[in-house]
Design an enzyme around this catalytic site. Structure first.
Site, mmCIF file in Angstrom:
data_model
loop_
_atom_site.group_PDB
_atom_site.id
_atom_site.type_symbol
_atom_site.label_atom_id
_atom_site.label_comp_id
_atom_site.label_asym_id
_atom_site.label_seq_id
_atom_site.Cartn_x
_atom_site.Cartn_y
_atom_site.Cartn_z
ATOM 1 N N PHE A 197 0.859 -1.179 0.000
ATOM 2 C CA PHE A 197 0.000 0.000 0.000
ATOM 3 C C PHE A 197 0.895 1.230 0.000
ATOM 4 C CE2 PHE A 197 -2.700 -3.109 2.414
ATOM 5 C CZ PHE A 197 -3.653 -3.275 1.420
ATOM 6 N N ALA A 265 -14.489 -10.201 0.297
ATOM 7 C CA ALA A 265 -14.021 -8.917 -0.215
ATOM 8 C C ALA A 265 -12.632 -9.082 -0.810
ATOM 9 C CB ALA A 265 -14.000 -7.868 0.888
ATOM 10 N N SER A 302 -14.369 5.685 3.851
ATOM 11 C CA SER A 302 -13.743 6.638 4.771
ATOM 12 C C SER A 302 -13.012 7.708 3.968
ATOM 13 C CB SER A 302 -12.765 5.914 5.710
ATOM 14 O OG SER A 302 -12.239 6.798 6.665
ATOM 15 N N GLY A 304 -12.278 10.769 4.300
ATOM 16 C CA GLY A 304 -11.406 11.748 4.925
ATOM 17 C C GLY A 304 -9.954 11.315 5.009
ATOM 18 N N GLU A 332 -0.755 -15.904 -0.475
ATOM 19 C CA GLU A 332 -0.963 -14.601 0.148
ATOM 20 C C GLU A 332 -1.150 -14.712 1.656
ATOM 21 O OE1 GLU A 332 -4.151 -12.616 -1.876
ATOM 22 O OE2 GLU A 332 -3.269 -12.916 -3.862
ATOM 23 N N GLU A 334 -3.339 -16.191 3.332
ATOM 24 C CA GLU A 334 -4.730 -16.052 3.758
ATOM 25 C C GLU A 334 -5.189 -17.314 4.491
ATOM 26 O OE1 GLU A 334 -6.726 -12.985 0.538
ATOM 27 O OE2 GLU A 334 -6.911 -15.131 0.175
#
Length: 378
Positions: A197, A265, A302, A304, A332, A334
């Site tokens: 990320f 998801a 979210s 903001g 991964e 998981e």
């Protein structure tokens, strides 16, 4: 001076110009390479070159008078993906002159060839996303190693596809102010953190409701990618499937129980549609095949502090007693457990606070309002 022959994505001039940096004085001519063919790489949005019979002719671009800086930028863009330069002889169009040059070949056995490559098909489906991804890749030139870029590239492509969707999807303004990106002035931007990320920081000013521009402020956001949310529902048995897994958000917050009940998801891969992603994630996380997908309202969870954008679905499917189990992608790390429960039990879990994942709560409330109609017409 250096020269290179391109047969694939770098024949797309916006991409080539971006990689070269806009300052190159190279010459570009149509050319062809005999006894070679380009194929789509299976399950990837780019091609590979391979030797073929003498009747084969691969068209592309010959780029001549490349500076050492040009070649360094091209090697950076290609270098993390196990491509290496090999000598070839191409024919320049339309005069037929033979020119010795080089072309990037993949490492043997690296990719599996698929159908014959089509530049026009690639441009229509992947061109904008790839140019957007290349912007982030080339920001790392001289700062990040090519193999590190290669490791980050799936998420780079995911973020790029998110930005393309953000620019092209409908954006109505019936109540909110009709301001747009032209009403934001970005003075500087940076990425203080960039791995799987990223965090992006911008110094900017924005138009206020008075019409004046604000003072310059410093703002930052977590940069994820667009994601799908899937709540499987069996209208015949009146059951839902929820998954359970360890989550870093609750862990870092200090939650004493960082294992959450959630809907299925996952990130929408670059080049994937939300619907395709929903079906893939259901198979990966719960070994579940979906029937009809009912799209709910896409939204920012979210805004903001995060770029994340969710595409939620209620997925009609068959949920027999043995539909629960252990799933996830092992590569991964998981470890996902699925639970098949009556719909009323899901509402009890939400009411008690045991099911405290926002996307699950929103999907469950939509299902509560529409469940009877789905059961009647199933």
């Amino acid at each position: 001076m250096n020269s290179l022959f391109f047969y694939g994505t770098l024949c797309h001039r916006p991409l080539l110009d971006l990689v070269l940096g806009g300052e190159s004085t190279c010459r570009i001519s149509p050319a062809s390479l005999t006894s070679h063919v380009a194929n789509w790489v299976q399950n990837q949005p780019f091609p590979m070159i391979s030797a073929s019979d003498a009747s084969a002719r691969l068209t592309g671009l010959l780029v001549q008078d490349l500076s050492d800086q040009d070649v360094a930028r091209l090697n950076f863009y290609e270098g993390g993906f196990d491509y290496s330069l090999e000598d070839v002889e191409v024919q320049v169009e339309p005069d037929g002159i033979q020119v010795q040059t080089q072309v990037y070949f993949p490492a043997p056995g690296l990719w599996t060839p698929g159908e014959i490559w089509s530049l026009s098909d690639w441009e229509a489906q992947f061109g904008a996303m790839t140019v957007e991804a290349a912007k982030e890749v080339m920001e790392g030139y001289g700062q990040v190693a090519p193999d590190e870029i290669a490791r980050r590239f799936p998420m780079i492509r995911t973020r790029a596809a998110s930005r393309v969707r953000a620019r092209t999807e409908p954006s109505p303004t019936t109540l909110r102010v009709d301001y747009g990106s032209q009403d934001v002035s970005v003075q500087s931007r940076g990425r203080p953190y960039a791995k799987h990320f990223t965090m992006e920081e911008q110094e900017l000013s924005f138009r206020k409701y008075s019409g004046e521009m604000s003072e310059v402020v410093d703002r930052a956001a977590f940069v994820g990618g667009d994601a799908v949310i899937v709540l499987p529902y069996d209208p015949v048995r009146d059951r839902v499937l929820v998954i359970e897994q360890f989550r870093m958000g609750p862990q870092i917050r200090g939650d004493v129980r960082p294992w959450l009940l959630e809907p299925i998801a996952g990130r929408i891969d670059g080049g994937e549609t939300p619907e395709d992603s929903a079906r893939r994630e259901a198979m990966e996380e719960a070994r579940l095949e979906l029937d009809r997908l009912i799209a709910l309202t896409p939204h920012y969870p979210s805004p903001g502090a995060s770029t994340e954008f969710f595409y939620p679905f209620i997925a009609l499917c068959d949920l027999p007693d043995d539909a629960s189990g252990i799933g996830g992608v092992e590569s991964e790390a998981e470890d996902i457990r699925s639970h098949v429960i009556p719909f009323d039990h899901l509402i009890e879990l939400i009411t008690s606070g045991e099911a405290n994942c926002g996307p699950l709560i929103l999907a469950a409330f939509w299902l509560a309002a529409n469940r009877q109609d789905l059961r009647t017409h199933s």
